[in-house]
Design a protein around this motif. Sequence first.
Motif, PDB file in Angstrom:
ATOM      1  N   ILE A  83      -5.520  -8.748 -23.623  1.00 38.24           N
ATOM      2  CA  ILE A  83      -6.079  -8.445 -22.429  1.00 38.24           C
ATOM      3  C   ILE A  83      -5.957  -9.535 -21.019  1.00 38.24           C
ATOM      4  CG2 ILE A  83      -7.164  -6.416 -21.157  1.00 38.24           C
ATOM      5  CD1 ILE A  83      -6.110  -5.022 -23.057  1.00 38.24           C
ATOM      6  N   ARG A  84      -5.456  -8.251 -19.732  1.00 37.57           N
ATOM      7  CA  ARG A  84      -5.614  -9.617 -18.406  1.00 37.57           C
ATOM      8  C   ARG A  84      -5.930  -8.901 -17.930  1.00 37.57           C
ATOM      9  NH1 ARG A  84       1.155 -12.123 -18.711  1.00 37.57           N
ATOM     10  NH2 ARG A  84       0.916 -13.240 -20.326  1.00 37.57           N
ATOM     11  N   LYS A  85      -7.271  -9.704 -18.231  1.00 42.11           N
ATOM     12  CA  LYS A  85      -8.276  -8.637 -17.189  1.00 42.11           C
ATOM     13  C   LYS A  85      -7.772  -9.478 -15.095  1.00 42.11           C
ATOM     14  CE  LYS A  85     -11.434  -7.561 -19.345  1.00 42.11           C
ATOM     15  NZ  LYS A  85     -11.060  -5.729 -19.777  1.00 42.11           N
ATOM     16  N   PHE A  95       9.035  -0.025  -8.884  1.00 36.89           N
ATOM     17  CA  PHE A  95       8.062  -1.615  -8.872  1.00 36.89           C
ATOM     18  C   PHE A  95       7.031  -1.212  -7.575  1.00 36.89           C
ATOM     19  CE2 PHE A  95      10.298  -3.187 -11.756  1.00 36.89           C
ATOM     20  CZ  PHE A  95      10.060  -2.362 -13.035  1.00 36.89           C
ATOM     21  N   LYS A  96       5.933  -1.391  -7.721  1.00 36.86           N
ATOM     22  CA  LYS A  96       5.290  -1.558  -5.870  1.00 36.86           C
ATOM     23  C   LYS A  96       5.468  -2.977  -5.391  1.00 36.86           C
ATOM     24  CE  LYS A  96       1.111   1.552  -7.530  1.00 36.86           C
ATOM     25  NZ  LYS A  96      -0.244   1.309  -7.848  1.00 36.86           N
ATOM     26  N   ASN A  97       5.494  -3.602  -6.386  1.00 38.33           N
ATOM     27  CA  ASN A  97       5.639  -5.150  -6.147  1.00 38.33           C
ATOM     28  C   ASN A  97       7.262  -5.681  -6.176  1.00 38.33           C
ATOM     29  OD1 ASN A  97       3.095  -5.521  -4.485  1.00 38.33           O
ATOM     30  ND2 ASN A  97       2.074  -5.873  -6.673  1.00 38.33           N
ATOM     31  N   SER A  98       8.632  -5.055  -6.019  1.00 39.54           N
ATOM     32  CA  SER A  98       9.757  -5.085  -6.317  1.00 39.54           C
ATOM     33  C   SER A  98       9.731  -6.561  -6.894  1.00 39.54           C
ATOM     34  CB  SER A  98       9.927  -3.771  -5.493  1.00 39.54           C
ATOM     35  OG  SER A  98      10.458  -3.962  -4.458  1.00 39.54           O
ATOM     36  N   TYR A  99      10.466  -6.910  -7.082  1.00 34.76           N
ATOM     37  CA  TYR A  99      11.508  -8.673  -6.673  1.00 34.76           C
ATOM     38  C   TYR A  99      12.330  -8.163  -4.988  1.00 34.76           C
ATOM     39  CZ  TYR A  99       9.697 -10.689 -10.550  1.00 34.76           C
ATOM     40  OH  TYR A  99       9.252 -11.069 -11.974  1.00 34.76           O
ATOM     41  N   ARG A 100      12.845  -8.951  -4.971  1.00 30.79           N
ATOM     42  CA  ARG A 100      13.738  -8.552  -3.618  1.00 30.79           C
ATOM     43  C   ARG A 100      14.953  -9.481  -4.196  1.00 30.79           C
ATOM     44  NH1 ARG A 100      10.222 -13.092  -0.636  1.00 30.79           N
ATOM     45  NH2 ARG A 100      11.903 -14.498  -1.531  1.00 30.79           N
ATOM     46  N   ASP A 125      -2.541  -6.208  -6.753  1.00 34.07           N
ATOM     47  CA  ASP A 125      -2.746  -5.208  -5.741  1.00 34.07           C
ATOM     48  C   ASP A 125      -3.334  -3.992  -6.121  1.00 34.07           C
ATOM     49  OD1 ASP A 125      -0.993  -4.690  -8.796  1.00 34.07           O
ATOM     50  OD2 ASP A 125       0.539  -2.854  -7.107  1.00 34.07           O
ATOM     51  N   THR A 126      -4.064  -4.143  -7.562  1.00 41.76           N
ATOM     52  CA  THR A 126      -4.930  -2.850  -7.533  1.00 41.76           C
ATOM     53  C   THR A 126      -6.084  -3.598  -8.710  1.00 41.76           C
ATOM     54  OG1 THR A 126      -3.646  -2.425  -9.893  1.00 41.76           O
ATOM     55  CG2 THR A 126      -3.706  -1.276  -7.611  1.00 41.76           C
ATOM     56  N   GLY A 127      -5.977  -4.981  -8.741  1.00 41.33           N
ATOM     57  CA  GLY A 127      -7.145  -5.614  -9.917  1.00 41.33           C
ATOM     58  C   GLY A 127      -6.885  -4.747 -10.592  1.00 41.33           C
ATOM     59  N   GLU A 128      -6.026  -4.195 -11.875  1.00 40.72           N
ATOM     60  CA  GLU A 128      -5.934  -3.467 -12.409  1.00 40.72           C
ATOM     61  C   GLU A 128      -5.563  -4.503 -14.037  1.00 40.72           C
ATOM     62  OE1 GLU A 128      -2.956   0.430 -15.000  1.00 40.72           O
ATOM     63  OE2 GLU A 128      -2.532  -0.684 -12.655  1.00 40.72           O
ATOM     64  N   VAL A 132      -2.664  -1.456 -17.445  1.00 41.06           N
ATOM     65  CA  VAL A 132      -3.183  -0.435 -18.792  1.00 41.06           C
ATOM     66  C   VAL A 132      -3.107   0.866 -18.809  1.00 41.06           C
ATOM     67  CG1 VAL A 132      -4.549  -2.223 -19.352  1.00 41.06           C
ATOM     68  CG2 VAL A 132      -4.989  -0.460 -17.315  1.00 41.06           C
ATOM     69  N   SER A 133      -2.757   1.447 -17.016  1.00 41.22           N
ATOM     70  CA  SER A 133      -2.260   2.527 -16.976  1.00 41.22           C
ATOM     71  C   SER A 133      -0.819   3.271 -17.196  1.00 41.22           C
ATOM     72  CB  SER A 133      -2.682   2.915 -15.275  1.00 41.22           C
ATOM     73  OG  SER A 133      -1.641   2.250 -14.426  1.00 41.22           O
ATOM     74  N   ASN A 134      -0.182   2.373 -17.456  1.00 42.81           N
ATOM     75  CA  ASN A 134       1.341   2.634 -17.826  1.00 42.81           C
ATOM     76  C   ASN A 134       1.420   2.992 -18.930  1.00 42.81           C
ATOM     77  OD1 ASN A 134       4.106   3.348 -17.764  1.00 42.81           O
ATOM     78  ND2 ASN A 134       4.522   1.124 -17.162  1.00 42.81           N
TER      79      ASN A 134
END
Length: 141
Positions: A122-124, A23-28, A129-132, A103-105
């Motif tokens: 869908i959560r717009k 994950f890009k935004n991984s948990y600590r 991090d990407t606005g995805e 949506v990209s996964n």
Amino acid sequence: MIEIREVEENELMDLFDIEQISFKNSYRISTLADLYGNPSYKFLGIFNRKRLAGYIILLDSIDVYEVIKIAVSPNYRGRGLGKKLLSFVLGDLDKNLMLEVRVSNGTAINLYESLGFEKINIRKGYYGDTGEDGIVYLFTK
């Protein structure tokens, strides 16, 4: 030999290693330890020869379970372990299961839809991090 069981506290660092890679935004690690200590969360792992190959973190949200995280180590991807782990969870449910995915996964989306999850929202711009967008799926028990 593949085994699915609850992750033990002394295996959290192994889980954290997979988390950071996946994950890009991984948990600590401190966040994972806090969740692990909370009885509303359940940590299940899939083990290959006693080595953690993947995990799922579930939250019991009273009327539904939520998948907080699911990941398979890159060393074990493409072997169907994520599907085995999620199928195990689905076979043991006593209420519905929700999850959300980028949506990209496409790989994850294909997996979820193949197991009978239905797109419900869908959560717009959900991912900061990407606005995805994020897709919310529901598996009805």
